[in-house]
Motif scaffolding. Structure first.
Motif, PDB file in Angstrom:
ATOM      1  N   GLN A   1       0.873  -1.229  -0.065  1.00 43.23           N
ATOM      2  CA  GLN A   1      -0.097   0.150  -0.067  1.00 43.23           C
ATOM      3  C   GLN A   1       0.751   1.145   0.090  1.00 43.23           C
ATOM      4  O   GLN A   1       0.534   2.117  -0.783  1.00 43.23           O
ATOM      5  CB  GLN A   1      -0.986  -0.088   1.242  1.00 43.23           C
ATOM      6  CG  GLN A   1      -1.826  -0.948   1.174  1.00 43.23           C
ATOM      7  CD  GLN A   1      -2.994  -0.673  -0.124  1.00 43.23           C
ATOM      8  OE1 GLN A   1      -3.435   0.407  -0.192  1.00 43.23           O
ATOM      9  NE2 GLN A   1      -3.218  -1.796  -0.641  1.00 43.23           N
ATOM     10  N   VAL A   2       2.024   1.213   0.727  1.00 47.43           N
ATOM     11  CA  VAL A   2       2.675   2.376   0.835  1.00 47.43           C
ATOM     12  C   VAL A   2       3.569   2.625  -0.653  1.00 47.43           C
ATOM     13  O   VAL A   2       3.751   3.661  -0.992  1.00 47.43           O
ATOM     14  CB  VAL A   2       3.625   2.655   1.993  1.00 47.43           C
ATOM     15  CG1 VAL A   2       2.980   2.504   3.416  1.00 47.43           C
ATOM     16  CG2 VAL A   2       4.685   1.361   2.005  1.00 47.43           C
ATOM     17  N   GLN A   3       3.774   1.460  -1.170  1.00 42.43           N
ATOM     18  CA  GLN A   3       4.387   1.663  -2.548  1.00 42.43           C
ATOM     19  C   GLN A   3       3.481   2.404  -3.713  1.00 42.43           C
ATOM     20  O   GLN A   3       3.946   3.051  -4.376  1.00 42.43           O
ATOM     21  CB  GLN A   3       4.928   0.404  -3.010  1.00 42.43           C
ATOM     22  CG  GLN A   3       6.131  -0.345  -2.287  1.00 42.43           C
ATOM     23  CD  GLN A   3       6.669  -1.669  -2.678  1.00 42.43           C
ATOM     24  OE1 GLN A   3       5.646  -2.596  -2.683  1.00 42.43           O
ATOM     25  NE2 GLN A   3       7.563  -1.558  -3.417  1.00 42.43           N
ATOM     26  N   ARG A   4       2.284   2.066  -3.407  1.00 46.13           N
ATOM     27  CA  ARG A   4       1.195   2.550  -4.456  1.00 46.13           C
ATOM     28  C   ARG A   4       0.930   3.840  -4.066  1.00 46.13           C
ATOM     29  O   ARG A   4       0.727   4.734  -4.951  1.00 46.13           O
ATOM     30  CB  ARG A   4      -0.183   1.598  -4.263  1.00 46.13           C
ATOM     31  CG  ARG A   4      -0.003   0.121  -4.675  1.00 46.13           C
ATOM     32  CD  ARG A   4      -1.487  -0.403  -4.360  1.00 46.13           C
ATOM     33  NE  ARG A   4      -1.376  -1.812  -5.211  1.00 46.13           N
ATOM     34  CZ  ARG A   4      -2.305  -2.554  -5.027  1.00 46.13           C
ATOM     35  NH1 ARG A   4      -3.319  -2.574  -4.212  1.00 46.13           N
ATOM     36  NH2 ARG A   4      -2.066  -4.029  -5.797  1.00 46.13           N
ATOM     37  N   ASN A   5       0.952   4.372  -2.741  1.00 43.76           N
ATOM     38  CA  ASN A   5       0.524   5.556  -2.392  1.00 43.76           C
ATOM     39  C   ASN A   5       1.705   6.835  -2.350  1.00 43.76           C
ATOM     40  O   ASN A   5       1.607   7.680  -2.456  1.00 43.76           O
ATOM     41  CB  ASN A   5      -0.218   5.804  -1.378  1.00 43.76           C
ATOM     42  CG  ASN A   5      -1.387   5.158  -1.203  1.00 43.76           C
ATOM     43  OD1 ASN A   5      -2.584   5.902  -1.562  1.00 43.76           O
ATOM     44  ND2 ASN A   5      -1.759   4.052  -0.719  1.00 43.76           N
ATOM     45  N   PHE A   6       2.928   6.094  -2.176  1.00 42.39           N
ATOM     46  CA  PHE A   6       4.319   7.248  -1.947  1.00 42.39           C
ATOM     47  C   PHE A   6       5.100   7.023  -3.275  1.00 42.39           C
ATOM     48  O   PHE A   6       6.033   7.653  -3.195  1.00 42.39           O
ATOM     49  CB  PHE A   6       4.705   7.176  -0.524  1.00 42.39           C
ATOM     50  CG  PHE A   6       3.587   7.389   0.454  1.00 42.39           C
ATOM     51  CD1 PHE A   6       3.583   8.667   0.949  1.00 42.39           C
ATOM     52  CD2 PHE A   6       2.804   6.426   1.108  1.00 42.39           C
ATOM     53  CE1 PHE A   6       2.599   8.807   1.942  1.00 42.39           C
ATOM     54  CE2 PHE A   6       2.111   6.579   2.133  1.00 42.39           C
ATOM     55  CZ  PHE A   6       1.926   7.733   2.372  1.00 42.39           C
ATOM     56  N   SER A   7       5.132   5.896  -3.830  1.00 42.16           N
ATOM     57  CA  SER A   7       6.124   5.602  -5.034  1.00 42.16           C
ATOM     58  C   SER A   7       7.570   5.698  -4.727  1.00 42.16           C
ATOM     59  O   SER A   7       8.303   6.464  -5.257  1.00 42.16           O
ATOM     60  CB  SER A   7       5.767   6.563  -6.300  1.00 42.16           C
ATOM     61  OG  SER A   7       4.389   6.455  -6.841  1.00 42.16           O
ATOM     62  N   PRO A   8       7.872   5.079  -3.451  1.00 45.37           N
ATOM     63  CA  PRO A   8       9.225   5.029  -3.282  1.00 45.37           C
ATOM     64  C   PRO A   8      10.068   4.122  -4.075  1.00 45.37           C
ATOM     65  O   PRO A   8       9.543   3.325  -4.825  1.00 45.37           O
ATOM     66  CB  PRO A   8       9.514   4.595  -1.598  1.00 45.37           C
ATOM     67  CG  PRO A   8       8.249   3.351  -1.820  1.00 45.37           C
ATOM     68  CD  PRO A   8       7.228   4.016  -2.757  1.00 45.37           C
ATOM     69  N   ASP A   9      11.557   4.356  -4.069  1.00 50.77           N
ATOM     70  CA  ASP A   9      12.529   3.590  -4.905  1.00 50.77           C
ATOM     71  C   ASP A   9      12.739   2.123  -4.027  1.00 50.77           C
ATOM     72  O   ASP A   9      12.847   1.136  -4.438  1.00 50.77           O
ATOM     73  CB  ASP A   9      13.695   4.306  -5.211  1.00 50.77           C
ATOM     74  CG  ASP A   9      13.418   5.274  -6.234  1.00 50.77           C
ATOM     75  OD1 ASP A   9      12.653   4.994  -7.204  1.00 50.77           O
ATOM     76  OD2 ASP A   9      14.017   6.195  -6.113  1.00 50.77           O
ATOM     77  N   SER A  10      12.564   2.664  -2.904  1.00 50.49           N
ATOM     78  CA  SER A  10      12.886   1.366  -1.736  1.00 50.49           C
ATOM     79  C   SER A  10      12.207   1.605  -0.540  1.00 50.49           C
ATOM     80  O   SER A  10      11.568   2.655  -0.254  1.00 50.49           O
ATOM     81  CB  SER A  10      14.168   1.394  -1.175  1.00 50.49           C
ATOM     82  OG  SER A  10      15.075   0.720  -2.323  1.00 50.49           O
TER      83      SER A  10
END
Length: 501
Positions: free
Chosen positions: A165-174
């Motif tokens: 979910q945090v990858q989808r909402n914040f688009s971090p590289d890691s």
């Protein structure tokens, strides 16, 4: 969200002091809070000392740092400040360049002062609308996060779902989620995503130390190549990253920490950090409850109660209102011998029944006297706003009709649809009775709390028209049997519905 002129802070940047003074006086006459700077570099210093600047009105050509360079710096730092460029070199190319770089509008010199005020007013209106859209969007994102977490039944699945979910909402590289085992103080890696942390073990070890420090000190971090130098663990190396670290807490329990990192891309913002903190609070609750229960459904109420508190944070006088309505509803439902599923639905609807007020302007929600007809029409829109929010979350589909119809009347004169007794959901009619009673027996901005006997009499006078007669009679019987004071005391000890199973 309502933004009055008094709360708007505007920074005027121009190397001509006389023009700054003219702009300042005109804007102050409109009620704005006005700051000044003589060039772009001074403007950055003012912004650094005043974190709540809303709008910058800047000349294009200035010494030291010009307007476009200032705009680029503001965008580079991802500061939530709207930008209005003014210049004597009014060409289409200049205007296009300003807008491409993120300016909200463009004002050619020389200008009439009224023209400036019109431009500023438009920027503020657009800003208000944008903030409101972002706030409602974040509510939906939080509800969707809760839905995703609720679908998982074990700790490992919750951790993986949260990182997704945090990858989808914040688009971090890691990204990495650290957690603590029961009885242990040190963090261990639970889920890691992306190559940056895997490829540099030494850097990852420093990040893990920072996460531990974040948890131990209950402190979040938002770092870039400038601010990272202030921390000893990063002072001796290059830091071409944007990094967020947020601790995970659940009811004073230290659960873990989440770290998001970007490299060679846009910086994380303060808004990102605030939203990640909300996400972290939710997953912390989910992790704690996953250790105590076998099914994630048992922690659903803890999460959705936070949405009601977001509404109550706008209005001091309604603090605890939703929780009390939920408990009263369960009391009345139990008296009516409803089953456990219906009682759970009543509690959830009670907690969420006013969530639509998050979209009502503050000046209406907190008005200390009677609303005008026009203001009341705006207030009446909160069930519709609630429907728009809750309809995004499939797990609340059974609760949605109860929340949407809790202001209907049995005589058909309620809102939002004006349906009558036979068409109103039964649970919505229960919420309507206890919601009215709780509101009457609590302090409000426009009046003091009524004695419970007076509230009882008002309910009795409205049965058969505003409220269903049998429900009013049952609530009055319950008050007479248990006593209003005893029911209030039960509020302090009554467990959550989902933890009663």
């Amino acid at each position: 969200m309502d933004i009055s002129n008094e709360t708007v802070k505007i920074l005027v940047v121009d190397d001509e002091e006389s023009l700054r003074e003219i702009c300042r006086d005109a804007l102050k006459d409109e009620g704005y809070n006005v700051l000044q700077a003589g060039d772009g570099q001074q403007a950055l210093e003012v912004v650094s000392a005043n974190k709540d600047v809303d709008v910058i009105i800047s000349d294009l050509r200035m010494p030291v740092m010009n307007g476009l360079e200032l705009l680029e710096k503001i965008k580079e730092k991802q500061l939530d400040i709207d930008f209005l460029i003014m210049t004597g070199f009014a060409t289409i190319e200049t205007a296009v360049e300003c807008m491409k770089k993120g300016a909200a509008d463009y004002l050619p010199k020389p200008f009439n002062i009224n023209h400036l005020l019109v431009k500023v007013s438009k920027v503020i209106r657009d800003r208000t609308a944008k903030l409101e859209r972002n706030r409602l969007s974040n509510i939906v994102r939080m509800l969707n996060l809760s839905n995703a977490l609720n679908a998982q039944l074990d700790l490992k699945s919750i951790c993986y779902e949260f990182v997704l979910q945090v990858q989808r909402n914040f688009s971090p590289d890691s990204a990495v989620l650290f957690t603590r085992a029961d009885g242990k103080s040190n963090l261990t890696k639970s889920v890691i995503r992306g190559r940056l942390f895997r490829e540099d073990p030494e850097f990852f070890a420093r990040v893990q130390r920072l996460a531990q420090e974040s948890l131990n000190e209950s402190k979040s971090y938002l770092l870039d190549k400038y601010t990272a130098r202030q921390l000893p663990m990063f002072a001796d190396q290059e830091f071409p990253y944007s990094l967020m670290v947020v601790p995970l807490f659940s009811q004073q329990n230290r659960v873990g920490a989440v770290v998001l990192l970007r490299k060679d891309s846009s910086l994380f913002s303060n808004d990102d950090l605030q939203l990640l903190s909300v996400f972290a609070a939710h997953v912390a609750t989910a992790i704690q409850n996953a250790k105590m229960y076998t099914r994630m459904r048992d922690q659903n109420i803890d999460i959705i109660r936070s949405y009601a508190k977001a509404v109550e944070a706008k209005d001091y006088y309604t603090k605890g209102h939703s929780e009390r309505v939920a408990v009263y509803a369960v009391k009345l439902g139990s008296y009516l011998k409803l089953d456990s599923k219906e009682l759970d639905a009543l509690y959830t609807a009670g907690v969420l029944h006013d969530i639509g007020k998050i979209g009502i302007p503050d000046h209406i929600l907190n008005k200390p006297d009677k609303l005008s007809d026009e203001e009341f029409e705006v207030m009446k829109s909160h069930p519709v706003i609630a429907r728009d929010i809750l309809s995004q979350v499939w797990s609340l589909k059974e609760t949605l009709p109860v929340v949407f119809h809790h202001h209907e009347r049995v005589d058909g004169k309620g809102y939002p649809e004006g349906i009558s007794n036979g068409q109103i959901p039964g649970l919505a009619k229960i919420i309507s009775v206890v919601d009215a009673f709780e509101a009457m027996t609590s302090d409000r901005a426009y009046r003091k709390a009524l004695p419970w006997e007076k509230a009882r009499d008002i309910l009795l006078s409205g049965k058969g028209s505003q409220w269903e007669s049998d429900l009013v009679d049952s609530w009055v019987d319950l008050l007479n049997r248990d006593g209003f004071e005893n029911i209030q005391k039960d509020m302090q000890t009554m467990p959550l519905r989902t933890s009663q199973r």
